[in-house]
Design an enzyme around this catalytic site. Structure first.
Site, PDB file in Angstrom:
ATOM      1  N   GLY A   1       7.226   5.044   7.869  1.00  0.00           N
ATOM      2  CA  GLY A   1       6.094   6.362   7.867  1.00  0.00           C
ATOM      3  C   GLY A   1       6.427   6.944   9.208  1.00  0.00           C
ATOM      4  O   GLY A   1       7.690   6.806   9.627  1.00  0.00           O
TER       5      GLY A   1
ATOM      6  N   CYS B   1      13.663  11.320   5.836  1.00  0.00           N
ATOM      7  CA  CYS B   1      13.758  10.778   7.335  1.00  0.00           C
ATOM      8  C   CYS B   1      14.892  11.335   7.786  1.00  0.00           C
ATOM      9  O   CYS B   1      15.060  11.341   9.045  1.00  0.00           O
ATOM     10  CB  CYS B   1      13.411   9.366   7.244  1.00  0.00           C
TER      11      CYS B   1
ATOM     12  N   GLY C   1       3.036   4.432  12.634  1.00  0.00           N
ATOM     13  CA  GLY C   1       3.916   3.348  13.034  1.00  0.00           C
ATOM     14  C   GLY C   1       3.594   2.637  14.363  1.00  0.00           C
ATOM     15  O   GLY C   1       3.317   1.344  14.531  1.00  0.00           O
TER      16      GLY C   1
ATOM     17  N   GLU D   1      10.018   1.668  10.185  1.00  0.00           N
ATOM     18  CA  GLU D   1      11.364   2.594   9.758  1.00  0.00           C
ATOM     19  C   GLU D   1      10.571   3.915   9.948  1.00  0.00           C
ATOM     20  O   GLU D   1       9.565   4.230   9.211  1.00  0.00           O
ATOM     21  CB  GLU D   1      11.680   2.225   8.386  1.00  0.00           C
TER      22      GLU D   1
ATOM     23  N   GLU E   1      10.362  16.010  14.663  1.00  0.00           N
ATOM     24  CA  GLU E   1      10.395  15.975  13.195  1.00  0.00           C
ATOM     25  C   GLU E   1       9.481  16.952  12.587  1.00  0.00           C
ATOM     26  O   GLU E   1       8.339  17.068  12.483  1.00  0.00           O
ATOM     27  CB  GLU E   1      10.128  14.435  12.760  1.00  0.00           C
TER      28      GLU E   1
ATOM     29  N   LYS F   1       0.999  -1.048   0.043  1.00  0.00           N
ATOM     30  CA  LYS F   1       0.026   0.082   0.027  1.00  0.00           C
ATOM     31  C   LYS F   1       0.767   1.446   0.092  1.00  0.00           C
ATOM     32  O   LYS F   1       1.455   1.589   1.045  1.00  0.00           O
ATOM     33  CB  LYS F   1      -0.719   0.003   1.237  1.00  0.00           C
TER      34      LYS F   1
HETATM   35  P1  NAD Z   1       2.580   8.610   7.600  1.00  0.00           P
HETATM   36  O1  NAD Z   1       2.867   7.655   8.655  1.00  0.00           O
HETATM   37  O2  NAD Z   1       1.611   9.601   7.561  1.00  0.00           O
HETATM   38  O3  NAD Z   1       2.097   7.639   6.174  1.00  0.00           O
HETATM   39  C1  NAD Z   1       2.958   6.532   6.194  1.00  0.00           C
HETATM   40  C2  NAD Z   1       1.997   5.464   5.401  1.00  0.00           C
HETATM   41  O4  NAD Z   1       1.206   4.842   6.325  1.00  0.00           O
HETATM   42  C3  NAD Z   1       1.306   6.110   4.324  1.00  0.00           C
HETATM   43  O5  NAD Z   1       1.145   4.982   3.532  1.00  0.00           O
HETATM   44  C4  NAD Z   1      -0.190   6.226   5.123  1.00  0.00           C
HETATM   45  O6  NAD Z   1      -1.275   5.972   4.164  1.00  0.00           O
HETATM   46  C5  NAD Z   1      -0.064   4.557   6.072  1.00  0.00           C
HETATM   47  N1  NAD Z   1      -0.821   5.074   7.140  1.00  0.00           N
HETATM   48  C6  NAD Z   1      -1.186   6.137   7.666  1.00  0.00           C
HETATM   49  N2  NAD Z   1      -2.065   5.683   9.142  1.00  0.00           N
HETATM   50  C7  NAD Z   1      -1.996   4.361   9.140  1.00  0.00           C
HETATM   51  C8  NAD Z   1      -2.687   3.513   9.891  1.00  0.00           C
HETATM   52  N3  NAD Z   1      -3.450   3.704  10.718  1.00  0.00           N
HETATM   53  N4  NAD Z   1      -2.546   2.167   9.576  1.00  0.00           N
HETATM   54  C9  NAD Z   1      -1.868   1.869   8.608  1.00  0.00           C
HETATM   55  N5  NAD Z   1      -1.231   2.457   7.750  1.00  0.00           N
HETATM   56  C10 NAD Z   1      -1.176   3.805   7.991  1.00  0.00           C
HETATM   57  O7  NAD Z   1       4.029   9.138   6.862  1.00  0.00           O
HETATM   58  P2  NAD Z   1       4.188  10.017   5.713  1.00  0.00           P
HETATM   59  O8  NAD Z   1       3.648  11.334   6.170  1.00  0.00           O
HETATM   60  O9  NAD Z   1       3.776   9.478   4.602  1.00  0.00           O
HETATM   61  O10 NAD Z   1       5.762  10.070   5.578  1.00  0.00           O
HETATM   62  C11 NAD Z   1       6.782  10.701   6.345  1.00  0.00           C
HETATM   63  C12 NAD Z   1       7.318   9.813   7.529  1.00  0.00           C
HETATM   64  O11 NAD Z   1       7.846   8.679   7.108  1.00  0.00           O
HETATM   65  C13 NAD Z   1       8.317  10.759   8.129  1.00  0.00           C
HETATM   66  O12 NAD Z   1       8.109  10.643   9.627  1.00  0.00           O
HETATM   67  C14 NAD Z   1       9.591   9.863   7.802  1.00  0.00           C
HETATM   68  O13 NAD Z   1      10.798  10.069   8.651  1.00  0.00           O
HETATM   69  C15 NAD Z   1       9.370   8.685   7.706  1.00  0.00           C
HETATM   70  N6  NAD Z   1      10.328   7.846   6.997  1.00  0.00           N
HETATM   71  C16 NAD Z   1      11.099   6.965   7.553  1.00  0.00           C
HETATM   72  C17 NAD Z   1      12.039   6.394   6.547  1.00  0.00           C
HETATM   73  C18 NAD Z   1      13.040   5.596   7.045  1.00  0.00           C
HETATM   74  O14 NAD Z   1      13.953   4.989   6.567  1.00  0.00           O
HETATM   75  N7  NAD Z   1      13.228   5.428   8.588  1.00  0.00           N
HETATM   76  C19 NAD Z   1      12.123   6.796   5.205  1.00  0.00           C
HETATM   77  C20 NAD Z   1      11.132   7.688   4.655  1.00  0.00           C
HETATM   78  C21 NAD Z   1      10.275   8.289   5.573  1.00  0.00           C
END
Ligand code: NAD
Length: 506
Positions: A236, A297, A241, A258, A400, A183
């Protein structure tokens, strides 16, 4: 390639080898962050679509050939995928740019890194022993530990590096013999949809690769809780997470997370003693904080600089930050694109406002840029922002931002520098700049972060593990540990001379 994708632009759910529209008929417009105009329409899947995709992945795992396909064939398929990515580099790089707002050159680099991930995991599995013989202490016992695929893997990915983050999951999962449902972020799904086409073109059996486009609170949440999913790998934010981990705990799935970071960039004065050293450290601090408008990230959003060089360093940093050319990622000469969404810009603005209210000094940025032909007023642009005189009690230093905001803190001693760098609930990445090799190794050894750069910032290697300490996550991607996430270990103990044990006398 582009034609077939355009034709089925509303059927972006792939389950059991078929491209489908959402069962509810719902769709979502994908917006170009440079001007907020819709440039694609995708299926807005829900729990029902998710169940369909998981059932297809389950069938392909339980009754299909992929988990038992010889490793050499699996590796050959991954290499074919890498070749197709190279073939489609321009189209995919452009698509990534439009989806996520990054420059086309950044999009192309992403695609190169995606291809590297597929090649790396192909080589890793092709070159390794199929198991480990264990000395059981008797010639009558043959004991071996083998690796098996986990099963059906659910993958949930963010919007900042849509295809790169997907590849760090898909490549090892396939190398290990799993099937999957992915997804992508609901706002940047286009290149992940395109990758599924490439996997099919490369010859992946039906049902192994499945995708459901749709929101996190429906599709993502269903994947995390689904009883037929064996592992969930999430990239995310911390809040989502945590929800994924809670949902996955109910069915005791394997979980890999992650998450975010609050990454320190520590600069000692000795790194700035020569003009060349100073220029390099400033240049890399700029890159650390502002590439992809800070939506990384591992962004080096916390500059921790030795007090004696602070003024000179920050003045030069702010001078150069003001010259960063903002604009639509597809325009020539643009160095930085917009933020991905209005929501992300509003969040950034809120962080800057709270920092100023808490006493930070604005050295540059802190506002939306004037619109221009290459920077429409409807796009989500925000100027690179440097906030001086920050301290650890400020929200902007602790949380962040995920936008183009750099905070400046200072130190006087090495211990103080280390304490500041470790003073975060995250622990994804950090850097130390110094001309003193001993200090470099000492400080690197004391930093509680998953990646530590010495006199550099941002590079990663597919052969080296990526992941975080603390609230930056659980588990690792890339490297041998990134493959191990997608495997179960099985101990097979064979008695070559079985006899009664007579534990019981009767
Ligand atoms: P987000 O947590 O809003 O969304 C990430 C994903 O999770 C999306 O596909 C979203 O639809 C899904 N999601 C949201 N709520 C959910 C739930 N309740 N259950 C299951 N899935 C759900 O994050 P974002 O805004 O898309 O991305 C930014 C974040 O990602 C930042 O915090 C960044 O640091 C992190 N990130 C981490 C890494 C790493 O390698 N550690 C890499 C890239 C991004």
């Amino acid at each position: 390639m582009a034609d077939s994708r355009e034709l089925r632009s509303r059927a972006t759910i792939h389950a059991g080898g078929e491209w489908l529209a959402a069962s509810s008929g719902a769709t979502r417009e994908i917006l170009d962050p440079a001007d907020a105009s819709p440039f694609a329409v995708v299926a807005e899947g829900d729990e029902k679509d998710t169940d369909l995709a998981v059932a297809a992945a389950r069938r392909a795992f339980d009754a299909g050939d992929w988990p038992h396909t010889p490793v050499a064939e699996r590796a050959a398929l991954l290499r074919r995928v890498a070749g197709l990515l190279v073939r489609d580099r321009e189209t995919l790089g452009l698509l990534e740019s439009r989806d996520a707002g990054k420059t086309v050159e950044e999009g192309r680099v992403d695609i190169d890194c995606v291809a590297d991930a597929f090649r790396y995991f192909a080589d890793l599995v092709a070159g390794e022993a199929p198991g480990r013989v264990v000395d059981a202490g008797s010639p009558d016992i043959h004991s071996v530990v083998v690796h098996e695929p986990v099963g059906v893997c659910a993958m949930i990915t963010p919007w900042n590096y849509p295809l790169l983050q997907a590849s760090w999951k898909i490549a090892p999962a396939l190398a290990a013999g799993n099937t999957f449902v992915i997804k992508p972020s609901e706002i940047t799904p286009m290149t992940t949809v395109a990758l599924i086409d490439l996997l099919v073109e490369a010859g992946l059996p039906t049902g192994v690769a499945n995708i459901v486009t749709g929101p996190g609170h429906t599709v993502g949440a269903r994947l995390a809780e689904h009883p037929d999913v064996d592992l969930v790998s999430f990239t995310g934010g911390l809040i989502s997470g945590t929800k994924v981990a809670q949902a996955a705990a109910v069915t005791v799935k394997k979980v890999a997370l992650e998450l975010g970071g609050k990454n320190p960039n520590v600069v000692f004065a000795d790194a700035c003693e020569t003009e060349e050293g100073f220029d390099t450290a400033v240049d890399q601090a700029l890159n650390a904080a502002f590439i992809h408008s800070g939506q990384v990230c591992s962004a080096g959003g916390r500059l921790i600089v030795e007090e004696s060089v602070r003024e000179r360093f920050v003045a030069e940093l702010a001078r150069r930050a003001q010259k960063i050319r903002l604009g639509r990622g597809t325009e020539d000469g643009v160095e930085c694109g917009p933020l991905v969404s209005e929501q992300q810009r509003a969040k950034t603005e809120d962080f800057v406002a709270s920092a100023l209210a808490e006493g930070a000094e604005l050295r540059c940025g802190g506002k939306r840029p004037e619109p221009s032909p290459r920077r429409p007023g409807s796009g989500y642009f925000y100027e690179p922002t440097v906030l001086d005189h920050c301290h650890r009690e400020m929200r902007v230093v602790r949380e962040e931002v995920f936008g183009p905001v750099l905070t400046v803190e200072t130190f006087r001693t090495e211990d103080e520098a280390v304490a500041l760098a470790n003073d975060t609930e995250y622990g994804l990445a950090g850097a130390v700049w110094t001309a003193d090799a001993g200090r470099a190794r000492r400080v690197a050894g004391r930093l509680r972060h998953g990646t530590v750069w010495i006199n550099d910032f941002h590079p990663y290697l597919p052969q080296a593990e990526w992941g975080g300490f603390g609230k930056s996550g659980v588990g690792r991607e890339l490297g041998p540990a990134g493959l191990a996430e997608y495997r179960e270990s099985k101990h097979v103990y064979q008695n070559l001379a079985p006899k009664p044990v007579r534990w019981f006398s009767g």
